[in-house]
Design a protein around this motif. Sequence first.
Motif, short mmCIF file in Angstrom:
data_model
loop_
_atom_site.label_atom_id
_atom_site.label_comp_id
_atom_site.label_asym_id
_atom_site.label_seq_id
_atom_site.Cartn_x
_atom_site.Cartn_y
_atom_site.Cartn_z
N LEU A 167 0.90 -1.05 0.05
CA LEU A 167 0.01 0.16 -0.08
C LEU A 167 0.75 1.04 -0.03
O LEU A 167 1.37 1.52 0.85
CB LEU A 167 -0.90 -0.05 1.28
CG LEU A 167 -1.92 0.97 1.44
CD1 LEU A 167 -2.78 0.99 0.30
CD2 LEU A 167 -2.67 0.83 2.83
N ALA A 168 0.93 2.09 -1.15
CA ALA A 168 1.81 3.19 -1.31
C ALA A 168 1.08 4.10 -2.18
O ALA A 168 0.62 3.73 -3.19
CB ALA A 168 3.15 2.61 -2.00
N GLN A 169 1.00 5.41 -1.77
CA GLN A 169 0.72 6.42 -2.62
C GLN A 169 -0.70 6.38 -3.10
O GLN A 169 -1.08 6.59 -4.07
CB GLN A 169 1.63 6.64 -3.79
CG GLN A 169 2.81 7.08 -3.29
CD GLN A 169 3.83 7.42 -4.47
OE1 GLN A 169 3.90 6.41 -5.51
NE2 GLN A 169 4.94 8.35 -4.28
N GLY A 170 -1.55 5.98 -2.24
CA GLY A 170 -3.02 5.56 -2.40
C GLY A 170 -3.43 4.49 -3.36
O GLY A 170 -4.62 4.58 -4.00
N GLN A 171 -2.64 3.63 -3.27
CA GLN A 171 -2.89 2.42 -4.34
C GLN A 171 -1.96 1.19 -3.75
O GLN A 171 -0.95 1.42 -3.06
CB GLN A 171 -2.66 2.73 -5.77
CG GLN A 171 -1.37 3.17 -6.08
CD GLN A 171 -1.14 3.39 -7.44
OE1 GLN A 171 -1.68 2.84 -8.66
NE2 GLN A 171 -0.60 4.64 -8.00
N TYR A 172 -2.17 0.18 -4.37
CA TYR A 172 -1.08 -1.17 -4.29
C TYR A 172 -0.14 -0.99 -5.25
O TYR A 172 -0.61 -1.21 -6.56
CB TYR A 172 -1.98 -2.38 -3.91
CG TYR A 172 -2.55 -2.42 -2.72
CD1 TYR A 172 -1.92 -3.32 -1.71
CD2 TYR A 172 -3.70 -1.87 -2.33
CE1 TYR A 172 -2.40 -3.30 -0.65
CE2 TYR A 172 -4.41 -2.10 -1.39
CZ TYR A 172 -3.70 -2.77 -0.24
OH TYR A 172 -4.13 -3.03 1.00
N THR A 187 0.85 5.55 9.94
CA THR A 187 0.47 5.50 8.48
C THR A 187 -0.09 3.94 8.33
O THR A 187 0.56 2.90 8.58
CB THR A 187 1.32 5.69 7.63
OG1 THR A 187 1.82 6.99 7.74
CG2 THR A 187 1.05 5.48 6.12
N LEU A 188 -1.08 3.70 7.94
CA LEU A 188 -1.75 2.21 7.48
C LEU A 188 -0.81 1.83 6.48
O LEU A 188 -0.46 2.38 5.38
CB LEU A 188 -2.98 2.38 6.87
CG LEU A 188 -4.16 2.17 8.05
CD1 LEU A 188 -5.53 2.93 7.26
CD2 LEU A 188 -4.39 1.14 8.64
N HIS A 189 -0.50 0.34 6.76
CA HIS A 189 0.27 -0.47 5.68
C HIS A 189 -0.22 -1.82 5.50
O HIS A 189 -0.80 -2.10 6.56
CB HIS A 189 1.71 -0.25 5.97
CG HIS A 189 2.17 -0.36 7.25
ND1 HIS A 189 2.05 0.38 8.40
CD2 HIS A 189 2.80 -1.58 7.99
CE1 HIS A 189 2.42 -0.27 9.46
NE2 HIS A 189 3.03 -1.04 9.19
N ASN A 190 -0.11 -2.45 4.32
CA ASN A 190 -0.63 -3.84 4.22
C ASN A 190 0.07 -4.35 2.99
O ASN A 190 0.21 -3.61 1.82
CB ASN A 190 -1.92 -3.42 3.92
CG ASN A 190 -2.95 -5.12 3.51
OD1 ASN A 190 -3.65 -5.12 2.56
ND2 ASN A 190 -2.59 -5.84 4.42
N ALA A 231 -10.48 5.35 7.38
CA ALA A 231 -9.29 4.96 6.73
C ALA A 231 -9.20 3.44 6.44
O ALA A 231 -8.74 3.26 5.33
CB ALA A 231 -8.07 5.51 7.72
N PHE A 232 -9.43 2.68 7.20
CA PHE A 232 -9.66 1.16 6.98
C PHE A 232 -10.44 0.98 5.97
O PHE A 232 -10.22 0.09 5.18
CB PHE A 232 -9.80 0.45 8.38
CG PHE A 232 -8.64 0.31 9.45
CD1 PHE A 232 -7.94 -0.93 9.07
CD2 PHE A 232 -8.37 0.98 10.47
CE1 PHE A 232 -6.82 -1.09 9.92
CE2 PHE A 232 -7.38 0.90 11.07
CZ PHE A 232 -6.52 -0.16 11.07
N ASP A 233 -11.59 1.56 5.78
CA ASP A 233 -12.46 1.12 4.82
C ASP A 233 -11.81 1.68 3.39
O ASP A 233 -11.97 1.04 2.49
CB ASP A 233 -13.80 2.08 4.94
CG ASP A 233 -14.55 1.64 6.15
OD1 ASP A 233 -14.48 0.39 6.73
OD2 ASP A 233 -15.53 2.38 6.64
N GLU A 234 -11.09 2.70 3.50
CA GLU A 234 -10.46 3.09 2.12
C GLU A 234 -9.52 2.25 1.88
O GLU A 234 -9.24 1.77 0.71
CB GLU A 234 -9.65 4.55 2.37
CG GLU A 234 -10.84 5.65 2.52
CD GLU A 234 -9.91 6.88 2.17
OE1 GLU A 234 -9.19 7.23 1.44
OE2 GLU A 234 -10.23 7.82 3.13
N VAL A 235 -8.97 1.50 2.71
CA VAL A 235 -7.76 0.61 2.43
C VAL A 235 -8.47 -0.79 1.52
O VAL A 235 -8.04 -1.33 0.94
CB VAL A 235 -7.15 0.17 3.65
CG1 VAL A 235 -6.31 -1.13 3.33
CG2 VAL A 235 -6.20 1.35 3.96
N ASP A 236 -9.72 -1.05 2.11
CA ASP A 236 -10.50 -2.05 1.78
C ASP A 236 -10.98 -1.81 0.54
O ASP A 236 -10.95 -2.68 -0.63
CB ASP A 236 -11.68 -2.36 2.68
CG ASP A 236 -11.31 -3.37 3.84
OD1 ASP A 236 -10.20 -3.64 3.95
OD2 ASP A 236 -12.44 -3.39 4.67
#
Length: 269
Positions: A167-172, A187-190, A231-236
């Motif tokens: 997860l970087a710069q708003g995308q994978y 910062t969220l990371h995945n 924020a977690f929803d955005e990651v999903d």
Amino acid sequence: MKHYLAFAAVMAAGPVCAQDAPSVAEQQMAEHGHFITAQQPYQQATQIPYVTSPFAPSKTMPEACANATVEAYISKWESGEIDFDSIAPDDSIPESRRGCLTFDADGNITEAAQCSLENAPVGYLWKELSDWPVTIGITNGKPSDHNPHFHGQPECYYAVSGRARTLAQGQYQWMETGDYFYIPGNTLHNTPIEDPTGFGVLYWYPDNGHFDGFKYYWRKDVEYLRPAEEAFDEVDIMRKAAMGLGSYGTNEEYFEQKVEEYDEAHKAE
């Protein structure tokens, strides 16, 4: 000054009897002029995380990640002097924690026998390499899903094998062998591992030692903290757009298929 005001507020709350022994806080204030007990991350208010790192994987080490111990590990790895099996921890890691660690089916940390991925129920394992003055570790993983999270400490990656999208710069974005990646604190990371080549990273926390002082935040830890939940929803949403994945814990069949591809590709090894 803040410590003094806090102490003054306590004193203003009521009279102190002459026969009462001074508290630890009062003794510290008298001797040092301030409290000497450090504030731990888990004593602080929960942060609202940034949704992604503003940085992308790159072929050069970010300045914020520079560390001589890590650079020595990377140099030996790139020269073929060490690999996942032979890389050794320093003296800050006790003998009892020098094996390979993984999670069991209930999410408890456990040791993986023979340091084998076949003995890692979640599909990946890691070794602790240093806990002081900087926390360093290394992972090895076959295709497997990973739970989005954040923590107050910045973190750095160096990909030692395979590739995965992170997860970087708003995308994978793809992180390939030899890439570095910097994740600022809070910062969220995945980084799900979906490629049949698998993925391994050297990771470190450039500003921090003593991992037991870290506080990890998962989705369950921010329930009802609406901006953090969003924020977690955005990651999903980004996981779905990039890889067709649902939220963490809902993709078992997808990763079972990827593991079969991994096992087939590694039969000859």
